[in-house]
Design an enzyme around this catalytic site. Structure first.
Site, mmCIF file in Angstrom:
data_model
loop_
_atom_site.group_PDB
_atom_site.id
_atom_site.type_symbol
_atom_site.label_atom_id
_atom_site.label_comp_id
_atom_site.label_asym_id
_atom_site.label_seq_id
_atom_site.Cartn_x
_atom_site.Cartn_y
_atom_site.Cartn_z
ATOM 1 N N ASP A 199 -7.347 10.056 2.393
ATOM 2 C CA ASP A 199 -6.850 9.345 1.210
ATOM 3 C C ASP A 199 -7.756 8.149 0.910
ATOM 4 O OD1 ASP A 199 -5.117 8.829 -0.900
ATOM 5 O OD2 ASP A 199 -3.780 7.583 0.308
ATOM 6 N N TYR A 234 1.984 2.925 2.467
ATOM 7 C CA TYR A 234 3.022 3.054 3.496
ATOM 8 C C TYR A 234 3.952 1.867 3.624
ATOM 9 C CZ TYR A 234 0.007 6.904 4.627
ATOM 10 O OH TYR A 234 -0.743 8.045 4.538
ATOM 11 N N GLY A 249 0.824 -1.212 0.000
ATOM 12 C CA GLY A 249 0.000 0.000 0.000
ATOM 13 C C GLY A 249 0.848 1.247 0.000
HETATM 14 P P1 AMP Z 1 -3.001 -0.364 2.193
HETATM 15 O O1 AMP Z 1 -1.650 -0.028 2.730
HETATM 16 O O2 AMP Z 1 -4.058 -0.275 3.238
HETATM 17 O O3 AMP Z 1 -3.348 0.347 0.926
HETATM 18 O O4 AMP Z 1 -2.917 -1.917 1.862
HETATM 19 C C1 AMP Z 1 -2.530 -2.460 0.639
HETATM 20 C C2 AMP Z 1 -3.366 -3.683 0.354
HETATM 21 O O5 AMP Z 1 -3.194 -4.666 1.384
HETATM 22 C C3 AMP Z 1 -4.872 -3.368 0.366
HETATM 23 O O6 AMP Z 1 -5.315 -2.909 -0.874
HETATM 24 C C4 AMP Z 1 -5.463 -4.708 0.752
HETATM 25 O O7 AMP Z 1 -5.625 -5.527 -0.382
HETATM 26 C C5 AMP Z 1 -4.421 -5.313 1.679
HETATM 27 N N1 AMP Z 1 -4.789 -5.042 3.086
HETATM 28 C C6 AMP Z 1 -4.529 -3.928 3.819
HETATM 29 N N2 AMP Z 1 -5.025 -4.021 5.064
HETATM 30 C C7 AMP Z 1 -5.634 -5.232 5.138
HETATM 31 C C8 AMP Z 1 -6.374 -5.924 6.164
HETATM 32 N N3 AMP Z 1 -6.582 -5.376 7.368
HETATM 33 N N4 AMP Z 1 -6.882 -7.131 5.851
HETATM 34 C C9 AMP Z 1 -6.685 -7.675 4.624
HETATM 35 N N5 AMP Z 1 -6.017 -7.090 3.627
HETATM 36 C C10 AMP Z 1 -5.484 -5.877 3.863
#
Ligand code: AMP
Length: 297
Positions: free
Chosen positions: A135, A24, A22
């Site tokens: 965001d 971060y 993601g």
């Molecule tokens: P993010 O940093 O939140 O954009 O996370 C990148 C990707 O990781 C997201 O688009 C989700 O597919 C996966 N992801 C993030 N948080 C979770 C979570 N709590 N449970 C499952 N998948 C997650």
């Protein structure tokens, strides 16, 4: 936290596969060895590895542990050493972007309505606690098999800022940013999340086709104004004083948004227009939106 304590706490989780990358950092699926529950570990990459975690960021993050709502991804634990920060979140099955890909075709209007209602419930809760997301995008709306929608990454933008590039060096998307932020407004309010909600609502109703897929700031603003009309000074007097304000041709609004989003009911179109108001002061709030007639259809 001392290095040894960090390792001890880390040992509580058995890392399983990588689930995403993601804004971060990387996200892993993991198992809590103490109670066998499945969690998501988010390794936050710090801009300046040498400097460590700014104490202001840590304070912000600690406050996020208090956000407890069915439509917010729970922050369960915070693990940090001098140089590393790992956030432990409740695990969800998939994100809205992947859901769009799996639908290829129309999304049932009742599902669109249910997802929007849950998105607004989560927003209304966080906004009433004075926490903004800043965001919002389909990648950080997570969905469970039982149809629950949860907002991820709430408050992280305030703690760490929104970088220009995300961890995987992909450019951070502008598609969900309101015109005031695109014109360089520095003071954010809850209205920033309401614009993003409108863009996501339109995208859900259009089977995952983004409403304003701009390639840079100017292209993003042009797409917005071509659809909604360039704001006039009487509609938005503060616009010309924004730091990055630029003059645009006087585009007229598309007469009927139904041409662009044919699957959305008239009440849905009426609500969508209230999210997509260029002047942030005139944009609908999450609480007001939840009372809209679209939810009684
Ligand atoms: P993010 O940093 O939140 O954009 O996370 C990148 C990707 O990781 C997201 O688009 C989700 O597919 C996966 N992801 C993030 N948080 C979770 C979570 N709590 N449970 C499952 N998948 C997650």
């Amino acid at each position: 936290m001392k290095a040894i304590d960090f390792l001890k706490k880390m040992n509580k989780y058995e890392k399983l596969e990588k689930i995403g990358e993601g804004t971060y950092g990387m996200v892993f699926k993991a198992k809590n060895r103490e109670n066998q529950s499945i969690v998501a570990l988010k390794k936050v990459r710090l801009d300046d590895e040498e400097e460590g975690i700014p104490s202001s960021a840590l304070r912000e993050i600690c406050l996020l542990k208090e956000l407890k709502h069915i439509n917010i991804v729970r922050l369960l634990d915070i693990l940090h050493s001098d140089k590393k920060l790992i956030l432990v979140f409740e695990y969800c099955d998939q994100d809205l972007k992947k859901y769009f890909d799996s639908c290829d075709g129309m999304i049932d209007p009742n599902i669109v309505r249910s997802f929007l209602r849950q998105l607004l419930c989560g927003l209304s809760y966080c906004h009433s606690h004075h926490v903004l997301h800043r965001d919002l995008k389909p990648q950080n709306l997570l969905i469970n098999k039982n149809g629950e929608l949860k907002l991820a990454d709430f408050g992280l933008a305030r703690a760490f800022g929104i970088p220009v590039r995300c961890y995987s060096s992909e450019v951070v998307t502008l598609w969900y940013r309101p015109p005031d932020v695109l014109f360089g407004a520095k003071i954010y309010s809850t209205s920033i999340d309401m614009w993003s909600s409108g863009c996501i609502f339109a995208e859900m109703a259009n089977a995952g086709k983004p409403l304003f897929p701009g390639s840079d700031v100017e292209d993003e603003l042009r797409r917005i104004f071509k659809l909604l009309g360039t704001p006039t000074e009487s509609e938005w007097p503060e616009m010309i004083n924004l730091p990055d304000y630029k003059h645009f041709p006087n585009y007229q609004p598309i007469a009927n948004l139904s041409y662009v989003i044919p699957n959305l009911s008239p009440k849905g179109i009426y609500l969508l227009k209230k999210f997509l108001v260029c002047n942030p002061l005139k944009r609908i709030s999450a609480e007001q939106a939840l009372k809209h007639g679209y939810f009684n259809e």
